[in-house]
Design a protein around this motif. Structure first.
Motif, PDB file in Angstrom:
ATOM      1  N   THR A  59     119.550  18.264  56.970  1.00 38.11           N
ATOM      2  CA  THR A  59     118.634  18.243  55.764  1.00 38.11           C
ATOM      3  C   THR A  59     119.700  20.045  55.425  1.00 38.11           C
ATOM      4  OG1 THR A  59     118.105  20.093  57.868  1.00 38.11           O
ATOM      5  CG2 THR A  59     116.771  17.765  57.111  1.00 38.11           C
ATOM      6  N   ARG A  63     119.439  19.476  50.295  1.00 37.39           N
ATOM      7  CA  ARG A  63     118.798  20.134  48.907  1.00 37.39           C
ATOM      8  C   ARG A  63     120.246  20.747  47.750  1.00 37.39           C
ATOM      9  NH1 ARG A  63     115.235  25.026  47.067  1.00 37.39           N
ATOM     10  NH2 ARG A  63     114.731  24.266  49.747  1.00 37.39           N
ATOM     11  N   SER A  97     111.477  15.726  58.165  1.00 41.46           N
ATOM     12  CA  SER A  97     112.754  16.952  57.820  1.00 41.46           C
ATOM     13  C   SER A  97     113.119  16.875  56.712  1.00 41.46           C
ATOM     14  CB  SER A  97     113.224  16.783  59.202  1.00 41.46           C
ATOM     15  OG  SER A  97     112.892  17.116  60.755  1.00 41.46           O
ATOM     16  N   ALA A 100     109.563  18.001  54.135  1.00 43.32           N
ATOM     17  CA  ALA A 100     109.892  19.326  53.974  1.00 43.32           C
ATOM     18  C   ALA A 100     111.027  19.729  53.397  1.00 43.32           C
ATOM     19  CB  ALA A 100     109.744  19.692  55.215  1.00 43.32           C
ATOM     20  N   VAL A 101     112.388  19.330  52.884  1.00 45.96           N
ATOM     21  CA  VAL A 101     113.543  19.820  52.229  1.00 45.96           C
ATOM     22  C   VAL A 101     113.078  19.895  50.935  1.00 45.96           C
ATOM     23  CG1 VAL A 101     115.268  19.822  51.315  1.00 45.96           C
ATOM     24  CG2 VAL A 101     114.808  20.151  54.117  1.00 45.96           C
ATOM     25  N   LYS A 103     109.558  18.399  49.248  1.00 43.94           N
ATOM     26  CA  LYS A 103     108.604  19.556  48.810  1.00 43.94           C
ATOM     27  C   LYS A 103     108.406  21.051  48.442  1.00 43.94           C
ATOM     28  CE  LYS A 103     104.360  20.523  50.560  1.00 43.94           C
ATOM     29  NZ  LYS A 103     103.264  21.243  51.320  1.00 43.94           N
ATOM     30  N   ASP A 104     109.272  21.149  49.263  1.00 46.82           N
ATOM     31  CA  ASP A 104     109.918  22.765  49.678  1.00 46.82           C
ATOM     32  C   ASP A 104     111.573  23.083  48.270  1.00 46.82           C
ATOM     33  OD1 ASP A 104     110.270  25.795  50.003  1.00 46.82           O
ATOM     34  OD2 ASP A 104     112.077  25.025  49.649  1.00 46.82           O
ATOM     35  N   LEU A 105     111.813  22.176  47.540  1.00 43.71           N
ATOM     36  CA  LEU A 105     112.434  22.540  45.787  1.00 43.71           C
ATOM     37  C   LEU A 105     112.030  21.702  45.498  1.00 43.71           C
ATOM     38  CD1 LEU A 105     115.091  22.269  44.921  1.00 43.71           C
ATOM     39  CD2 LEU A 105     115.820  19.881  45.369  1.00 43.71           C
ATOM     40  N   THR A 107     108.552  21.225  44.362  1.00 41.62           N
ATOM     41  CA  THR A 107     106.861  22.618  44.359  1.00 41.62           C
ATOM     42  C   THR A 107     107.496  24.017  44.023  1.00 41.62           C
ATOM     43  OG1 THR A 107     106.246  22.823  46.865  1.00 41.62           O
ATOM     44  CG2 THR A 107     106.075  20.942  45.745  1.00 41.62           C
ATOM     45  N   SER A 108     108.593  24.464  44.435  1.00 41.10           N
ATOM     46  CA  SER A 108     108.996  26.310  44.265  1.00 41.10           C
ATOM     47  C   SER A 108     109.505  25.892  43.118  1.00 41.10           C
ATOM     48  CB  SER A 108     110.084  26.214  45.364  1.00 41.10           C
ATOM     49  OG  SER A 108     111.322  25.989  44.915  1.00 41.10           O
TER      50      SER A 108
END
Length: 108
Positions: A59, A63, A97, A100-101, A103-105, A107-108
């Protein structure tokens, strides 16, 4: 730091003088030759790379490669679909996992 002499690559920023051979192989061989080799277009290489990173549970590298995949024409929806598909082949924890990476990327 080959290729772009204006600024250091990600590998050069992370490892610079600490591991110059790794920087060389990353910048010159992997991204300078392998990624440019004919036979697969960058979009396909990105999907293969993302799948490999998800499968291996890498992970930290994911990103960067999710962003690179988008730059190479893969949509966020396609990347989410690929990670979902991989859950059945690589296992739920790795897919969760990876998601999650993503989604973070995304939606930020």
């Amino acid at each position: 730091m080959s290729g772009n002499t204006d600024r250091p690559s990600g590998a050069a920023k992370m490892f610079g003088d600490f591991a110059p051979q790794l920087v060389h192989f990353t910048d010159d061989v992997l991204f300078g030759e392998v990624w440019k080799h004919p036979g697969l277009d960058p979009r396909d290489r990105s999907l293969i790379t993302v799948a490999s990173l998800v499968t291996g549970g890498s992970t930290e590298q994911l990103r960067h490669h999710l962003g690179r995949a988008k730059d190479n024409g893969v949509t966020e929806a396609q990347l989410i679909e690929a990670i979902t598909h991989l859950a059945f082949y690589t296992g739920w924890p790795r897919a969760m996992s990876a998601m999650a990476v993503a989604k973070d990327l995304f939606t930020s």
